[in-house]
Write a protein that holds these residues in place. Structure first.
Motif, PDB file in Angstrom:
ATOM      1  N   VAL A 316       0.845  -1.201   0.000  1.00  0.00           N
ATOM      2  CA  VAL A 316       0.000   0.000   0.000  1.00  0.00           C
ATOM      3  C   VAL A 316       0.876   1.245   0.000  1.00  0.00           C
ATOM      4  CG1 VAL A 316      -1.714   1.336   1.282  1.00  0.00           C
ATOM      5  CG2 VAL A 316      -1.945  -1.139   1.145  1.00  0.00           C
ATOM      6  N   SER A 317       1.819   1.301   0.941  1.00  0.00           N
ATOM      7  CA  SER A 317       2.702   2.473   1.035  1.00  0.00           C
ATOM      8  C   SER A 317       3.598   2.601  -0.190  1.00  0.00           C
ATOM      9  CB  SER A 317       3.576   2.377   2.291  1.00  0.00           C
ATOM     10  OG  SER A 317       2.771   2.373   3.438  1.00  0.00           O
ATOM     11  N   MET A 318       4.093   1.468  -0.692  1.00  0.00           N
ATOM     12  CA  MET A 318       5.023   1.525  -1.807  1.00  0.00           C
ATOM     13  C   MET A 318       4.336   1.969  -3.097  1.00  0.00           C
ATOM     14  SD  MET A 318       7.447  -1.356  -3.533  1.00  0.00           S
ATOM     15  CE  MET A 318       6.125  -1.838  -4.631  1.00  0.00           C
ATOM     16  N   LEU A 319       3.158   1.420  -3.383  1.00  0.00           N
ATOM     17  CA  LEU A 319       2.477   1.725  -4.638  1.00  0.00           C
ATOM     18  C   LEU A 319       1.842   3.114  -4.632  1.00  0.00           C
ATOM     19  CD1 LEU A 319       0.713  -1.709  -5.336  1.00  0.00           C
ATOM     20  CD2 LEU A 319       2.750  -0.803  -6.457  1.00  0.00           C
ATOM     21  N   THR A 320       1.288   3.538  -3.479  1.00  0.00           N
ATOM     22  CA  THR A 320       0.544   4.803  -3.444  1.00  0.00           C
ATOM     23  C   THR A 320       1.396   6.006  -3.095  1.00  0.00           C
ATOM     24  OG1 THR A 320      -0.083   4.444  -1.129  1.00  0.00           O
ATOM     25  CG2 THR A 320      -1.594   3.623  -2.799  1.00  0.00           C
ATOM     26  N   LEU A 321       2.438   5.808  -2.295  1.00  0.00           N
ATOM     27  CA  LEU A 321       3.266   6.927  -1.847  1.00  0.00           C
ATOM     28  C   LEU A 321       4.708   6.829  -2.329  1.00  0.00           C
ATOM     29  CD1 LEU A 321       2.037   7.132   1.860  1.00  0.00           C
ATOM     30  CD2 LEU A 321       1.361   8.627  -0.018  1.00  0.00           C
ATOM     31  N   GLY A 322       5.086   5.660  -2.899  1.00  0.00           N
ATOM     32  CA  GLY A 322       6.477   5.445  -3.260  1.00  0.00           C
ATOM     33  C   GLY A 322       7.365   5.350  -2.034  1.00  0.00           C
ATOM     34  N   LEU A 323       6.776   4.877  -0.919  1.00  0.00           N
ATOM     35  CA  LEU A 323       7.470   4.830   0.364  1.00  0.00           C
ATOM     36  C   LEU A 323       7.715   3.382   0.767  1.00  0.00           C
ATOM     37  CD1 LEU A 323       8.390   6.678   2.757  1.00  0.00           C
ATOM     38  CD2 LEU A 323       6.179   6.179   3.804  1.00  0.00           C
ATOM     39  N   PRO A 324       8.970   2.900   0.684  1.00  0.00           N
ATOM     40  CA  PRO A 324       9.240   1.518   1.085  1.00  0.00           C
ATOM     41  C   PRO A 324       9.365   1.403   2.602  1.00  0.00           C
ATOM     42  CG  PRO A 324      11.247   2.536   0.286  1.00  0.00           C
ATOM     43  CD  PRO A 324      10.171   3.582   0.162  1.00  0.00           C
ATOM     44  N   THR A 325       8.581   0.524   3.221  1.00  0.00           N
ATOM     45  CA  THR A 325       8.618   0.368   4.680  1.00  0.00           C
ATOM     46  C   THR A 325       9.390  -0.871   5.104  1.00  0.00           C
ATOM     47  OG1 THR A 325       6.494  -0.804   4.650  1.00  0.00           O
ATOM     48  CG2 THR A 325       6.414   1.571   4.943  1.00  0.00           C
ATOM     49  N   THR A 326       9.821  -1.695   4.150  1.00  0.00           N
ATOM     50  CA  THR A 326      10.636  -2.876   4.467  1.00  0.00           C
ATOM     51  C   THR A 326      11.767  -2.985   3.450  1.00  0.00           C
ATOM     52  OG1 THR A 326       9.378  -4.398   3.066  1.00  0.00           O
ATOM     53  CG2 THR A 326       8.600  -4.120   5.338  1.00  0.00           C
ATOM     54  N   ALA A 327      12.713  -3.873   3.750  1.00  0.00           N
ATOM     55  CA  ALA A 327      13.840  -4.067   2.842  1.00  0.00           C
ATOM     56  C   ALA A 327      13.385  -4.593   1.483  1.00  0.00           C
ATOM     57  CB  ALA A 327      14.845  -5.037   3.469  1.00  0.00           C
ATOM     58  N   VAL A 328      12.401  -5.507   1.490  1.00  0.00           N
ATOM     59  CA  VAL A 328      11.907  -6.059   0.214  1.00  0.00           C
ATOM     60  C   VAL A 328      11.258  -4.965  -0.611  1.00  0.00           C
ATOM     61  CG1 VAL A 328      10.436  -7.803  -0.847  1.00  0.00           C
ATOM     62  CG2 VAL A 328      11.515  -8.274   1.326  1.00  0.00           C
ATOM     63  N   ALA A 329      10.455  -4.123   0.044  1.00  0.00           N
ATOM     64  CA  ALA A 329       9.808  -3.022  -0.673  1.00  0.00           C
ATOM     65  C   ALA A 329      10.851  -2.074  -1.252  1.00  0.00           C
ATOM     66  CB  ALA A 329       8.872  -2.272   0.264  1.00  0.00           C
ATOM     67  N   ALA A 330      11.954  -1.873  -0.526  1.00  0.00           N
ATOM     68  CA  ALA A 330      13.026  -1.015  -1.020  1.00  0.00           C
ATOM     69  C   ALA A 330      13.643  -1.595  -2.290  1.00  0.00           C
ATOM     70  CB  ALA A 330      14.099  -0.846   0.055  1.00  0.00           C
ATOM     71  N   VAL A 331      13.855  -2.911  -2.299  1.00  0.00           N
ATOM     72  CA  VAL A 331      14.421  -3.559  -3.488  1.00  0.00           C
ATOM     73  C   VAL A 331      13.415  -3.507  -4.643  1.00  0.00           C
ATOM     74  CG1 VAL A 331      15.363  -5.709  -4.415  1.00  0.00           C
ATOM     75  CG2 VAL A 331      15.871  -5.062  -2.072  1.00  0.00           C
ATOM     76  N   MET A 332      12.127  -3.725  -4.348  1.00  0.00           N
ATOM     77  CA  MET A 332      11.100  -3.667  -5.394  1.00  0.00           C
ATOM     78  C   MET A 332      10.968  -2.247  -5.951  1.00  0.00           C
ATOM     79  SD  MET A 332       8.100  -6.274  -4.096  1.00  0.00           S
ATOM     80  CE  MET A 332       7.176  -6.174  -5.624  1.00  0.00           C
ATOM     81  N   LEU A 333      11.127  -1.243  -5.078  1.00  0.00           N
ATOM     82  CA  LEU A 333      11.095   0.144  -5.550  1.00  0.00           C
ATOM     83  C   LEU A 333      12.256   0.403  -6.507  1.00  0.00           C
ATOM     84  CD1 LEU A 333       9.702   2.884  -5.357  1.00  0.00           C
ATOM     85  CD2 LEU A 333      11.153   3.420  -3.401  1.00  0.00           C
ATOM     86  N   ALA A 334      13.408  -0.200  -6.188  1.00  0.00           N
ATOM     87  CA  ALA A 334      14.557  -0.095  -7.095  1.00  0.00           C
ATOM     88  C   ALA A 334      14.224  -0.723  -8.444  1.00  0.00           C
ATOM     89  CB  ALA A 334      15.770  -0.796  -6.475  1.00  0.00           C
ATOM     90  N   ALA A 335      13.471  -1.825  -8.418  1.00  0.00           N
ATOM     91  CA  ALA A 335      13.077  -2.486  -9.666  1.00  0.00           C
ATOM     92  C   ALA A 335      12.140  -1.592 -10.476  1.00  0.00           C
ATOM     93  CB  ALA A 335      12.394  -3.816  -9.350  1.00  0.00           C
ATOM     94  N   PHE A 336      11.205  -0.914  -9.820  1.00  0.00           N
ATOM     95  CA  PHE A 336      10.324   0.027 -10.515  1.00  0.00           C
ATOM     96  C   PHE A 336      11.153   1.106 -11.207  1.00  0.00           C
ATOM     97  CE2 PHE A 336       6.720  -1.585  -8.006  1.00  0.00           C
ATOM     98  CZ  PHE A 336       5.684  -1.479  -8.933  1.00  0.00           C
ATOM     99  N   GLN A 337      12.139   1.629 -10.482  1.00  0.00           N
ATOM    100  CA  GLN A 337      12.962   2.698 -11.041  1.00  0.00           C
ATOM    101  C   GLN A 337      13.787   2.208 -12.228  1.00  0.00           C
ATOM    102  OE1 GLN A 337      15.121   4.050  -7.579  1.00  0.00           O
ATOM    103  NE2 GLN A 337      13.394   5.218  -6.781  1.00  0.00           N
ATOM    104  N   GLN A 338      14.181   0.916 -12.221  1.00  0.00           N
ATOM    105  CA  GLN A 338      14.922   0.346 -13.344  1.00  0.00           C
ATOM    106  C   GLN A 338      14.099   0.388 -14.625  1.00  0.00           C
ATOM    107  OE1 GLN A 338      18.111  -0.872 -13.766  1.00  0.00           O
ATOM    108  NE2 GLN A 338      18.509   0.033 -11.776  1.00  0.00           N
ATOM    109  N   TYR A 339      12.774   0.244 -14.468  1.00  0.00           N
ATOM    110  CA  TYR A 339      11.881   0.273 -15.631  1.00  0.00           C
ATOM    111  C   TYR A 339      11.383   1.685 -15.945  1.00  0.00           C
ATOM    112  CZ  TYR A 339      11.625  -4.829 -15.768  1.00  0.00           C
ATOM    113  OH  TYR A 339      11.934  -6.160 -15.901  1.00  0.00           O
ATOM    114  N   GLY A 340      11.912   2.680 -15.229  1.00  0.00           N
ATOM    115  CA  GLY A 340      11.493   4.054 -15.463  1.00  0.00           C
ATOM    116  C   GLY A 340      10.117   4.358 -14.945  1.00  0.00           C
ATOM    117  N   ILE A 341       9.646   3.584 -13.965  1.00  0.00           N
ATOM    118  CA  ILE A 341       8.316   3.777 -13.388  1.00  0.00           C
ATOM    119  C   ILE A 341       8.481   4.297 -11.969  1.00  0.00           C
ATOM    120  CG2 ILE A 341       6.165   2.626 -12.711  1.00  0.00           C
ATOM    121  CD1 ILE A 341       6.833   0.495 -14.854  1.00  0.00           C
ATOM    122  N   GLN A 342       7.781   5.376 -11.631  1.00  0.00           N
ATOM    123  CA  GLN A 342       7.877   5.951 -10.294  1.00  0.00           C
ATOM    124  C   GLN A 342       6.592   5.680  -9.517  1.00  0.00           C
ATOM    125  OE1 GLN A 342      10.549   7.412  -8.727  1.00  0.00           O
ATOM    126  NE2 GLN A 342       9.189   7.223  -6.968  1.00  0.00           N
TER     127      GLN A 342
END
Length: 509
Positions: A316-342
């Motif tokens: 919820v936090s990662m998709l709606t706010l771009g806010l990673p609250t766990t280590a996995v979410a942080a890595v997944m956020l990095a994956a989004f950025q790799q695809y040019g998606i914010q």
């Protein structure tokens, strides 16, 4: 109703043959890697991140979702069979699960964990469907001061909750913020910490940081403390639950998500706190308190459901706010950025197929997780026999290949090793890894939002606290920072009153 229609469209995306295949591969890989000692979901996702580079974004994130949930279940399997949690969220599973396994009830413990993950994931994902669009629509009105306040809250919360002390948490965060500074200043073009190297002008890739801190750091740490003897797996048998077990577990399966989901959605360190809270709750409510510590099945069912629901809350936090609250979410956020998606408030409008396909794939992944892992539990037990020297040599090899695949530069391998050594040092001195990863990812964004807020207010610091939302968030930050002092004062006051009452009683007697 719009959410329901979007979810139906998402199932149309997730149920295509190729996406189903990626989901199944993700669940299998996630469980297989997560079940190995010392490897949690964050390390599994970081290690497999380069594998998805050739996929389209939707297929890649569907595979990530499978890896995430599969690795979480894998960590629980290791906890139950070998008393070796693959991650901190699986620690509670070992408290009751391992005594159950030693008592010949490992099959029942694994079944309780698998069904708990299924129930928690399903309930958590339903709440994600209901709440995420609402949070996203509210977040559209959030400005630069509000975003900066949220990121400050994330920094403070993650350094306060994790690790042995706040000082170590802050030290870890500062390491991450420093790595995040490497490269060109986004507004002025000034080089920062590049040491004259043009290859560092674009900064250090988040994937390299995540793989270095998690995979390389962990491998070096284990190598430094490697023991020749390996734990002997306990025979599992066929996992199944009897009527008495079901009677004791169905309520914990439903209570766990209620505790886990909210903690996943806020920056409070992930699933560690809700799993412990769930365990304490089940211990208090159980009619079999005498069995706790000796193998109470409720102590496995509740915390595992809480952990899985917490994972859905994290999204919820990662998709709606771009806010990673766990280590996995942080890595997944990095994956989004790799695809040019914010990720952020506009993600649901700009990438609806990807988002709803990802959410629908969570439901599919839950079913696959349950269907695959119940019969495959004995196979996962055999994976635990891999000698650790071979295991971590393989991790180093895949980490190096993955890092080189990011940019095709030999310098990336040098940076990977340096960051791996930093990760080793952090483990040596008890610094938590998550604040560093959060610092690398959110640091540049926080700096950008801070500058925007100050530009809007003509350089006035009051521009950071000129909205009700930002004031509320900073009030929460102050409460988190001051809470240890407040709790000490409360304990002292209570102690003083007790002493006064005792002295009155004595004098009256």
């Amino acid at each position: 109703m719009d959410s329901l229609n979007s979810l139906i469209d998402g199932f149309g995306t997730a149920l295509t043959p190729m996406n189903l295949l990626w989901a199944a591969i993700g669940v299998l890989l996630g469980t297989a890697i997560g079940v190995l000692p010392g490897i949690g979901p964050a390390m599994a996702v970081a290690l497999l991140l380069p594998v998805t580079y050739g996929l389209d974004p939707t297929g890649a994130f569907i595979m990530f979702a499978g890896i995430y949930y599969g690795a979480m279940f894998g960590g629980s399997t290791t906890s139950i069979l070998l008393n070796t949690p693959g991650e901190s969220a699986a620690v509670v599973a070992a408290i009751e699960g391992n005594p159950m396994a030693k008592g010949g009830r490992g099959a029942q413990a694994l079944a309780a964990a698998a069904i708990g993950h299924f129930a928690g994931g399903m309930i958590g994902t339903i709440l994600l469907v209901v709440l995420a669009p609402t949070v996203a629509s509210l977040a559209i009105g959030i400005g630069a001061p509000d975003y900066f306040a949220i990121m400050v809250l994330a920094f403070i919360a993650v350094t306060s909750v994790l690790g042995a002390s706040r000082i170590r948490g802050i030290a870890s965060l500062l390491i991450g913020l420093t790595i995040g500074l490497v490269g060109l200043d986004q507004m002025t073009g000034q080089q920062r910490l590049t040491f004259g190297s043009l290859q560092l002008a674009d900064g250090v890739d988040v994937v390299i940081v995540a793989v270095g801190l998690f995979a390389i750091g962990e491998a070096l740490w284990v190598a430094a403390h490697l023991r020749r003897s390996t734990g002997k797996p306990i025979p599992v048998g066929r996992p199944w639950l009897g009527r008495a077990d079901l009677k004791r577990t169905w309520k914990p399966w439903l209570r766990g998500p209620v505790i886990g989901f909210p903690f996943g959605a806020i920056p409070a360190g992930g699933a560690e706190i809700p799993t412990f809270l769930s365990y304490v709750t089940e211990k208090r409510l159980s009619k079999h308190r005498d069995q706790f510590g000796k193998g109470a099945i409720e102590g496995v069912a509740g915390p595992e459901a809480a952990a899985s629901a917490s994972a859905a809350g994290t999204l919820v936090s990662m998709l709606t706010l771009g806010l990673p609250t766990t280590a996995v979410a942080a890595v997944m956020l990095a994956a989004f950025q790799q695809y040019g998606i914010q990720p952020g408030p506009l993600l649901f409008e700009r990438e609806p197929d990807l988002v709803w396909g990802l959410i629908a794939s969570l439901f599919v992944g839950m079913v696959l997780l349950l269907a695959l892992n119940l019969p495959l539990a004995p196979v996962w037990a055999k994976l635990l026999r891999i000698p650790r020297p071979y295991l971590y040599a393989g991790i180093l090899f895949f980490a190096a290949v993955g890092a080189y695949a990011v940019g095709g530069e030999s310098l990336d391998l040098v940076i990977l090793l340096i960051i791996g050594l930093i990760g080793f040092g952090m483990r040596r001195y008890g610094l938590p890894v998550l604040p560093a990863v959060i610092g690398v990812i959110l640091g540049p964004a926080a700096e950008q939002q801070l500058r925007r807020a100050l530009q809007i207010s003509d350089g006035s610091v009051s521009g950071l606290v000129n909205t009700p939302f930002s004031v509320t968030v900073y009030a929460i930050v102050v409460l988190i920072v001051a809470w240890p002092l407040i709790s000490r004062l409360i304990l002292r006051l209570r102690g003083g009153r007790k002493t006064a009452e005792e002295s009155r009683t004595v004098s009256g007697g």
